[in-house]
Scaffold this active site. Structure first.
Site, mmCIF file in Angstrom:
data_model
loop_
_atom_site.group_PDB
_atom_site.id
_atom_site.type_symbol
_atom_site.label_atom_id
_atom_site.label_comp_id
_atom_site.label_asym_id
_atom_site.label_seq_id
_atom_site.Cartn_x
_atom_site.Cartn_y
_atom_site.Cartn_z
ATOM 1 N N ASP A 1 29.896 40.655 41.479
ATOM 2 C CA ASP A 1 31.035 40.278 42.323
ATOM 3 C C ASP A 1 30.608 39.079 43.151
ATOM 4 O O ASP A 1 29.573 39.130 43.835
ATOM 5 C CB ASP A 1 31.419 41.436 43.257
ATOM 6 C CG ASP A 1 32.160 42.544 42.508
ATOM 7 O OD1 ASP A 1 32.524 42.343 41.341
ATOM 8 O OD2 ASP A 1 32.353 43.615 43.111
ATOM 9 N N ASP B 1 43.384 47.403 36.630
ATOM 10 C CA ASP B 1 42.878 48.362 37.613
ATOM 11 C C ASP B 1 43.903 49.481 37.755
ATOM 12 O O ASP B 1 45.066 49.195 38.050
ATOM 13 C CB ASP B 1 42.702 47.694 38.983
ATOM 14 C CG ASP B 1 41.673 46.565 38.955
ATOM 15 O OD1 ASP B 1 40.911 46.488 37.973
ATOM 16 O OD2 ASP B 1 41.642 45.769 39.914
#
Lengths: 203, 255
Positions: B11, B130
């Site tokens: 990330d 997601d």
């Protein structure tokens, strides 16, 4: 003017050209990224990378005049390497996007891999050699290399020296004299791939 | 079938790793390029960057990061975060990404998936989805809801329908994250993985919840690739350890 020891990397479409350029530099090549037919004519070696879909790539090659320069390079004995779609466009025609004409340098049709397996074929698959292998290909026999494609050249093509399998066996690597082509991505195949590119720039 | 893939995911935010990567002797734990080069050297099958802030100001920083990574890493690189248009997509490919993932912008404009798939072929396009479990009504099948904006906003869309739609529209892979499991280290949502793997014919990358090597093995029963972050970043396991563990359990991985 001759550009001694150069590799012309043909730029003809959308896609990740940078990685091929980086990998060729990593193995010591002097790379010229170009869509200029003259630069292709002068280069010692030519690499045709895989960018996008076969119909668009074959059209771009024809329109830009690079096709003629590429044929000349092959004719004069310069080592030429096609990668991914750069392999596919060497053939006569393909099924992608409703059908397209390739450059017809090699005989055969590029067909979609069969239903029943995951498509696109993305990931690391082993290749195996067929017959007496060119020194460029011999070290690849049995190795895993990185693929990202849904279409492939026929295993039966007489030039085939490396086979891979995804739903059916297909041509993963071929050679005809000074013309080489691979369906996998050597620039993304870590040590195995860089070794292959090193052998190509030294061939 | 290709070998099952192990994909460390970094990330990033403003060009830096959000959570530091703890390798021995790593000079800069916050530099994504250093971390990616380490994972490449360990033989990671692929590397993924997700730009979690994805602000417009950071676009140049992300492109620069991808450029620097592609100069040193010779493994497949997937980059996601903030891709809203063909121009964003092509800029990342030209910088050296092999695959680009889209998420929120695809939900907002589903036809974007068709267009991006046509730019450089389906194999260059990952659609990240997601999802979170919906409360299950008695006797009804389990459902999942699609979330966007880094999992912060519910969309009302049903997850499995959305996944089937993006696959039909030309996604080359599905990067499937369980918001219920993300960050828990409790393992992947296996029911979700099994359902999705049976639903689409494109490769599925499992994400969210890995805490042990056993979790990787469980996820790879259904998924084609396993994305993981902290078990590698924290130095808990190396890529070769993960690969050896999977091989011992009969899962095809690279030598």
């Amino acid at each position: 003017m001759s550009l001694a020891g150069t590799v012309a990397l043909v730029d003809y479409g959308a896609g990740n050209l940078r990685s091929v350029e980086n990998a060729l530099r990593e193995v010591g090549a002097a790379v010229i990224v170009t869509h200029d037919p003259e630069a292709v004519r002068r280069a010692d070696r030519v690499v045709v990378p895989g960018q996008g879909a076969m119909p668009a790539c074959a059209d771009a090659m024809r329109r830009s005049g690079v096709e003629a320069a590429l044929r000349e390079a092959i004719g004069r004995g310069a080592p030429v390497l096609g990668i991914c779609v750069g392999l596919q466009i060497l053939f006569e025609d393909g099924e992608e996007a409703g059908g397209s004409r390739g450059l017809g340098i090699l005989r055969g049709t590029i067909r979609r891999l069969p239903a029943g397996v995951k498509l696109p074929h993305i990931g690391w698959s082993p290749v195996r050699g067929r017959g007496a292998l060119h020194p460029l290909f011999a070290p690849l026999d049995g190795q895993y290399v990185y693929f990202a494609h849904s279409y492939a050249a026929p295993a039966e093509a007489p030039e085939t020296q490396l086979l891979a399998e995804h739903g059916r066996p297909y041509c993963a690597g071929l050679v005809r004299e000074n013309l080489f082509a691979v369906q996998f991505h050597p620039e993304k195949s870590q040590r195995v791939g860089l070794g292959f590119l090193r052998r190509f720039v030294e061939v | 079938m290709p070998a099952k893939r192990i994909i460390p995911c970094l990330d990033v935010k403003a060009g830096r790793v959000v959570k530091g990567v703890h390798f021995q002797n790593l000079r800069d734990a916050g530099d994504p390029v250093e971390a990616a080069a380490r994972y490449d050297a360990q033989g990671a099958d692929e590397i993924t960057y997700l730009d979690i802030a994805a602000t417009l100001e950071d676009r140049g920083t992300l492109l620069d990061l991808v450029t620097r990574t592609a100069a040193r890493v010779f493994a497949p690189l997937t980059v996601g975060g903030g891709v809203r248009s063909e121009a964003d997509f092509v800029a990342l490919l030209h910088a050296g990404a092999d695959k680009v993932s889209v998420n929120s912008s695809a939900v907002k404009e589903p036809a974007l998936v068709d267009r991006l798939s046509a730019v450089a072929g389906a194999q260059a396009l990952v659609v990240a989805v997601d999802v979170k479990r919906r409360p299950r009504a008695a006797g009804a099948a389990q459902e999942w809801e699609v979330y966007v904006a880094g999992g912060s906003r519910a969309t009302g869309r049903e997850g499995l329908e959305w996944i089937r739609e993006v696959a039909d529209r030309g996604a080359g892979e599905i990067l499937l994250t369980s918001m219920d499991r993300d960050g828990t280290r409790a393992g992947y949502d296996l029911e979700l993985l099994e359902r999705v793997a049976g639903l689409v014919t494109v490769p599925v990358i499992a994400s969210g919840g890995v805490g042990t090597l056993a979790h990787l093995a469980e996820g790879l029963r259904f998924a084609d690739a396993a994305l993981a972050a902290s078990i590698f970043h924290d130095g808990q396991h190396t890529i070769p350890e993960a690969r050896a563990y999977l091989r011992e359990r009969g899962i095809e991985v690279r030598p």
